[in-house]
Every structure is written in structure tokens, then in C-alpha cells.
Design a protein around this motif. Structure first.
Motif, PDB file in Angstrom:
ATOM      1  N   ILE A  54     -86.748  -4.198 -13.443  1.00  0.00           N
ATOM      2  CA  ILE A  54     -85.976  -3.749 -12.279  1.00  0.00           C
ATOM      3  C   ILE A  54     -85.481  -4.959 -11.488  1.00  0.00           C
ATOM      4  N   ILE A  55     -86.370  -5.904 -11.249  1.00  0.00           N
ATOM      5  CA  ILE A  55     -85.993  -7.079 -10.444  1.00  0.00           C
ATOM      6  C   ILE A  55     -84.972  -7.930 -11.182  1.00  0.00           C
ATOM      7  N   ARG A  56     -85.105  -8.012 -12.496  1.00  0.00           N
ATOM      8  CA  ARG A  56     -84.128  -8.764 -13.279  1.00  0.00           C
ATOM      9  C   ARG A  56     -82.721  -8.203 -13.058  1.00  0.00           C
ATOM     10  N   GLN A  57     -82.613  -6.868 -13.046  1.00  0.00           N
ATOM     11  CA  GLN A  57     -81.311  -6.230 -12.804  1.00  0.00           C
ATOM     12  C   GLN A  57     -80.760  -6.608 -11.429  1.00  0.00           C
ATOM     13  N   LYS A  58     -81.643  -6.644 -10.415  1.00  0.00           N
ATOM     14  CA  LYS A  58     -81.196  -6.958  -9.058  1.00  0.00           C
ATOM     15  C   LYS A  58     -80.777  -8.423  -8.950  1.00  0.00           C
ATOM     16  N   LEU A  59     -81.500  -9.314  -9.616  1.00  0.00           N
ATOM     17  CA  LEU A  59     -81.138 -10.729  -9.590  1.00  0.00           C
ATOM     18  C   LEU A  59     -79.782 -10.962 -10.244  1.00  0.00           C
ATOM     19  N   ILE A  60     -79.559 -10.294 -11.372  1.00  0.00           N
ATOM     20  CA  ILE A  60     -78.263 -10.428 -12.054  1.00  0.00           C
ATOM     21  C   ILE A  60     -77.144  -9.889 -11.154  1.00  0.00           C
ATOM     22  N   MET A  61     -77.429  -8.796 -10.453  1.00  0.00           N
ATOM     23  CA  MET A  61     -76.453  -8.259  -9.499  1.00  0.00           C
ATOM     24  C   MET A  61     -76.155  -9.299  -8.413  1.00  0.00           C
ATOM     25  N   GLY A  62     -77.214  -9.955  -7.920  1.00  0.00           N
ATOM     26  CA  GLY A  62     -77.030 -10.959  -6.886  1.00  0.00           C
ATOM     27  C   GLY A  62     -76.219 -12.145  -7.370  1.00  0.00           C
ATOM     28  N   ILE A  63     -76.471 -12.561  -8.600  1.00  0.00           N
ATOM     29  CA  ILE A  63     -75.724 -13.679  -9.185  1.00  0.00           C
ATOM     30  C   ILE A  63     -74.247 -13.320  -9.319  1.00  0.00           C
ATOM     31  N   GLU A  64     -73.979 -12.112  -9.804  1.00  0.00           N
ATOM     32  CA  GLU A  64     -72.595 -11.686 -10.004  1.00  0.00           C
ATOM     33  C   GLU A  64     -71.844 -11.551  -8.676  1.00  0.00           C
ATOM     34  N   ASN A  65     -72.556 -11.140  -7.640  1.00  0.00           N
ATOM     35  CA  ASN A  65     -71.915 -10.910  -6.343  1.00  0.00           C
ATOM     36  C   ASN A  65     -71.903 -12.133  -5.439  1.00  0.00           C
ATOM     37  N   CYS A  66     -72.467 -13.235  -5.913  1.00  0.00           N
ATOM     38  CA  CYS A  66     -72.544 -14.448  -5.092  1.00  0.00           C
ATOM     39  C   CYS A  66     -71.227 -15.222  -5.203  1.00  0.00           C
ATOM     40  N   HIS A  67     -70.500 -15.291  -4.090  1.00  0.00           N
ATOM     41  CA  HIS A  67     -69.221 -16.004  -4.071  1.00  0.00           C
ATOM     42  C   HIS A  67     -69.268 -17.073  -2.991  1.00  0.00           C
ATOM     43  N   VAL A  68     -69.182 -18.322  -3.399  1.00  0.00           N
ATOM     44  CA  VAL A  68     -69.249 -19.443  -2.466  1.00  0.00           C
ATOM     45  C   VAL A  68     -67.902 -20.147  -2.444  1.00  0.00           C
ATOM     46  N   PRO A  69     -67.244 -20.191  -1.283  1.00  0.00           N
ATOM     47  CA  PRO A  69     -65.909 -20.807  -1.231  1.00  0.00           C
ATOM     48  C   PRO A  69     -65.901 -22.305  -1.500  1.00  0.00           C
ATOM     49  N   LEU A  70     -66.960 -23.012  -1.046  1.00  0.00           N
ATOM     50  CA  LEU A  70     -67.023 -24.460  -1.232  1.00  0.00           C
ATOM     51  C   LEU A  70     -67.816 -24.763  -2.497  1.00  0.00           C
ATOM     52  N   VAL A  71     -67.159 -25.267  -3.526  1.00  0.00           N
ATOM     53  CA  VAL A  71     -67.822 -25.545  -4.799  1.00  0.00           C
ATOM     54  C   VAL A  71     -68.061 -27.042  -4.937  1.00  0.00           C
ATOM     55  N   GLN A  72     -69.303 -27.411  -5.233  1.00  0.00           N
ATOM     56  CA  GLN A  72     -69.641 -28.812  -5.433  1.00  0.00           C
ATOM     57  C   GLN A  72     -69.203 -29.259  -6.825  1.00  0.00           C
ATOM     58  N   LYS A  73     -69.145 -30.563  -6.984  1.00  0.00           N
ATOM     59  CA  LYS A  73     -68.759 -31.119  -8.281  1.00  0.00           C
ATOM     60  C   LYS A  73     -69.994 -31.410  -9.123  1.00  0.00           C
ATOM     61  N   LYS A  74     -70.918 -30.465  -9.165  1.00  0.00           N
ATOM     62  CA  LYS A  74     -72.124 -30.616  -9.975  1.00  0.00           C
ATOM     63  C   LYS A  74     -72.271 -29.425 -10.902  1.00  0.00           C
ATOM     64  N   THR A  75     -72.838 -29.701 -12.067  1.00  0.00           N
ATOM     65  CA  THR A  75     -73.090 -28.645 -13.047  1.00  0.00           C
ATOM     66  C   THR A  75     -74.520 -28.760 -13.542  1.00  0.00           C
ATOM     67  N   VAL A  76     -75.209 -27.623 -13.656  1.00  0.00           N
ATOM     68  CA  VAL A  76     -76.569 -27.604 -14.184  1.00  0.00           C
ATOM     69  C   VAL A  76     -76.616 -26.682 -15.396  1.00  0.00           C
ATOM     70  N   LEU A  77     -77.333 -27.099 -16.420  1.00  0.00           N
ATOM     71  CA  LEU A  77     -77.577 -26.264 -17.594  1.00  0.00           C
ATOM     72  C   LEU A  77     -78.987 -25.702 -17.449  1.00  0.00           C
ATOM     73  N   VAL A  78     -79.090 -24.380 -17.383  1.00  0.00           N
ATOM     74  CA  VAL A  78     -80.375 -23.704 -17.172  1.00  0.00           C
ATOM     75  C   VAL A  78     -80.800 -23.006 -18.463  1.00  0.00           C
ATOM     76  N   PHE A  79     -82.055 -23.210 -18.858  1.00  0.00           N
ATOM     77  CA  PHE A  79     -82.541 -22.618 -20.114  1.00  0.00           C
ATOM     78  C   PHE A  79     -84.042 -22.435 -20.067  1.00  0.00           C
ATOM     79  N   LEU A  80     -84.533 -21.595 -20.979  1.00  0.00           N
ATOM     80  CA  LEU A  80     -85.960 -21.465 -21.253  1.00  0.00           C
ATOM     81  C   LEU A  80     -86.192 -21.861 -22.704  1.00  0.00           C
ATOM     82  N   PRO A  81     -87.196 -22.682 -22.976  1.00  0.00           N
ATOM     83  CA  PRO A  81     -87.424 -23.141 -24.351  1.00  0.00           C
ATOM     84  C   PRO A  81     -87.982 -22.049 -25.247  1.00  0.00           C
ATOM     85  N   GLU A  82     -88.020 -22.328 -26.530  1.00  0.00           N
ATOM     86  CA  GLU A  82     -88.622 -21.388 -27.486  1.00  0.00           C
ATOM     87  C   GLU A  82     -90.053 -21.064 -27.070  1.00  0.00           C
TER      88      GLU A  82
END
Length: 292
Positions: A155-183
């Protein structure tokens, strides 16, 4: 039946074990059972009682007064607390109670109600993360039934994904992060929450998901050139070798800074590769986020 140690009660309620023992001696609201080796354990109802007592006591009610209340009266008093922070803490307590009782529909209804009232952007830091932080302690000590964990986390996973999709930030930094979980790591809630935090701060996220072979991480990192990589390890498979993982990170992607947080960083005593840094607590994670 759910059984909780006095340490679980301490972690979930914020009340020191020493104080809980004094309450047992002086008052009537706790009556723990004992194992054959004389170790206290508490029922799910007693856990909920301590959560309510801790909340009422924090916001002005004397323990001697609370001791005279029935369960219904105690519940009524918690509902009458009108301080904003008290209402947030009561909400987290109610989610914990729903999980203990396997009232999953009520659990989701409470979350949805808060999201409708406050928005997903406030629900994640105010409700979802404090809830995860508190019951995460129980997952690590195996005091929550796996069925409860799966139902709640999905249930919480669904809400977090909803939050990520609805998160709109007008000021975008020039940084990129690669997020992962290992095997061997399938618990996504930690990295989904950090995904939300990164995105809410204007950082571009490349999300690979869970159980990702390091060769795939290497391929994407080499192609996309992120500023850094991030992984959060909650409860990996029994055959996961953390030291080997760190060595492989050093050997395969030495040119990238890799941030690792989560339970496995807590007690790791061996040498940490130069391109890896640990964030051992929520405070350290948040401080790092603020420095970006």
C-alpha cells in the motif's frame, strides 16, 4: 498472536524501557507475559495501549489520571488532542494499530483520507516516513509477521509512487543520481522514499529498481554519467555478501561516488572503498540531501 519485547515498545512509543517497567509496578494498564526464560513480552493490545498512553502523557495528561481511564476513554482523549503535531503522531499510531490487527482496508482508508486532506507531498514526510521509521525497527528484529509487512508495504509503495509522479519542482538542479538496489535486495520503500526526496529537491533521478546486477548498474552509469549513485539496503537475502558488493563497486565503477544507507551500514567494521560513503541514519541522509 503478535508478541512484542519491551525494546519494541520503547522504540515504537519513545518511552524508555525503565519507565515502562515502573509503570508496570505502579499502574494496572500493563500486564506482560513472560517466556520460559523470564523475558517480558507484550500483546498487540498492550502495544496499542502504550502508544496511546505515550501520546496522552506527552500532551499533558498525568499517568495516574490515564490509569483510571477505560480503553474507550483513552481513545476518546487521543481523538480530542487538537495540537497539529499530536494529530500527526496519533495518525501514525493508528496506522501501527491497523497493521497489528491486519485491518488493511482501514489502513489504506486512513492514508487516503490524509492524502486527500493534506496532499501527498505532506503525507510522505509527515505520516509515511515516521511510520516506516518506527515499524522498520520491528522488521529488522522479526517481530512483525511477514504477511503484515507485505500488505502494508505494498500500500505504501503505491502512495510513494503517486508522490513521485505528482512531485513537480520548477527549479531543477544540474545534478543526476542513479538509484538502485543490488541483487538480493527487494525492499524498495527506502529507495522510493529517497527517490521522492531527490526529486523534490530538483535532482534528476535515474531509477533502476530492485535486484539489479552490478554489471547493469555499471552499463547505465557509464552511459548516463550520473553525478553519484545511491542505494539503500534494508533486509537483503541471506546469501548477500555486503563486503563483496562493496569490493565489486570499487572495482567496476571506481569513477563514481556511491552512497549507501540502511541497516547493513550500521555495524560494518571492515574497510570502506574510497568511492563509497555510508549514511547510517535518517539524520545523515537528510544532511546529505541538504548539502547537494
Amino acid at each position: 498472536m503478535n508478541a512484542f519485547t519491551i525494546k519494541d515498545l520503547e522504540n515504537l512509543s519513545g518511552i524508555k524501557a525503565h519507565t515502562i517497567r515502573i509503570w508496570e509496578q505502579r499502574y494496572t494498564f500493563l500486564n506482560p507475559q513472560r517466556t520460559e526464560t523470564n523475558i517480558r513480552y507484550y500483546s498487540g493490545d498492550e502495544l496499542k495501549t502504550v502508544l496511546n498512553i505515550a501520546l496522552l502523557n506527552k500532551y499533558g495528561f498525568k499517568i495516574s489520571h490515564i490509569d483510571k481511564m477505560s480503553t474507550a476513554e483513552m481513545r476518546e482523549k487521543t481523538l480530542s488532542l487538537n495540537q497539529a503535531q499530536a494529530q500527526i503522531e496519533r495518525m501514525v499510531n493508528e496506522l501501527i494499530s491497523c497493521m497489528v490487527d491486519m485491518k488493511i482496508e482501514e489502513f489504506e482508508m486512513l492514508l487516503d483520507g490524509y492524502i486527500k486532506s493534506k496532499g501527498i507531498e505532506k503525507t510522505i514526510p509527515q505520516i509515511i516516513f515516521p511510520f516506516l521509521e518506527r515499524i522498520g525497527i520491528l522488521w529488522l528484529t522479526n517481530h512483525i509477521n511477514p504477511a503484515q509487512e507485505h500488505l502494508v508495504t505494498n500500500i505504501i509503495r503505491q502512495k510513494l509512487i503517486m508522490g513521485i509522479e505528482n512531485c513537480h519542482v520548477p527549479l531543477v538542479q544540474k545534478k543526476t543520481v542513479l538509484v538502485f538496489l543490488p541483487e538480493g535486495e527487494h525492499h524498495e520503500l527506502g529507495v522510493l522514499f529517497t527517490y521522492y526526496l531527490f526529486k523534490s529537491r530538483g535532482i534528476k533521478v535515474i531509477y533502476l529498481g530492485s535486484n539489479v546486477p552490478l554489471k547493469d548498474v555499471e552499463y547505465v552509469a557509464t552511459l548516463k554519467k550520473p553525478d553519484f549513485l545511491y542505494s539503500h539496503l534494508t533486509s537483503v537475502a541471506h546469501n548477500f555478501n555486503f563486503e563483496k558488493f562493496l569490493i565489486n563497486v570499487q572495482n567496476r565503477i571506481p569513477e563514481f561516488q556511491v552512497i549507501v544507507s540502511g541497516a547493513l551500514t550500521q555495524n560494518y567494521k571492515k574497510r570502506i572503498p574510497n568511492n563509497v560513503s555510508f549514511k547510517k541514519s535518517l539524520t545523515e541522509v537528510m544532511e546529505y540531501m541538504s548539502s547537494l
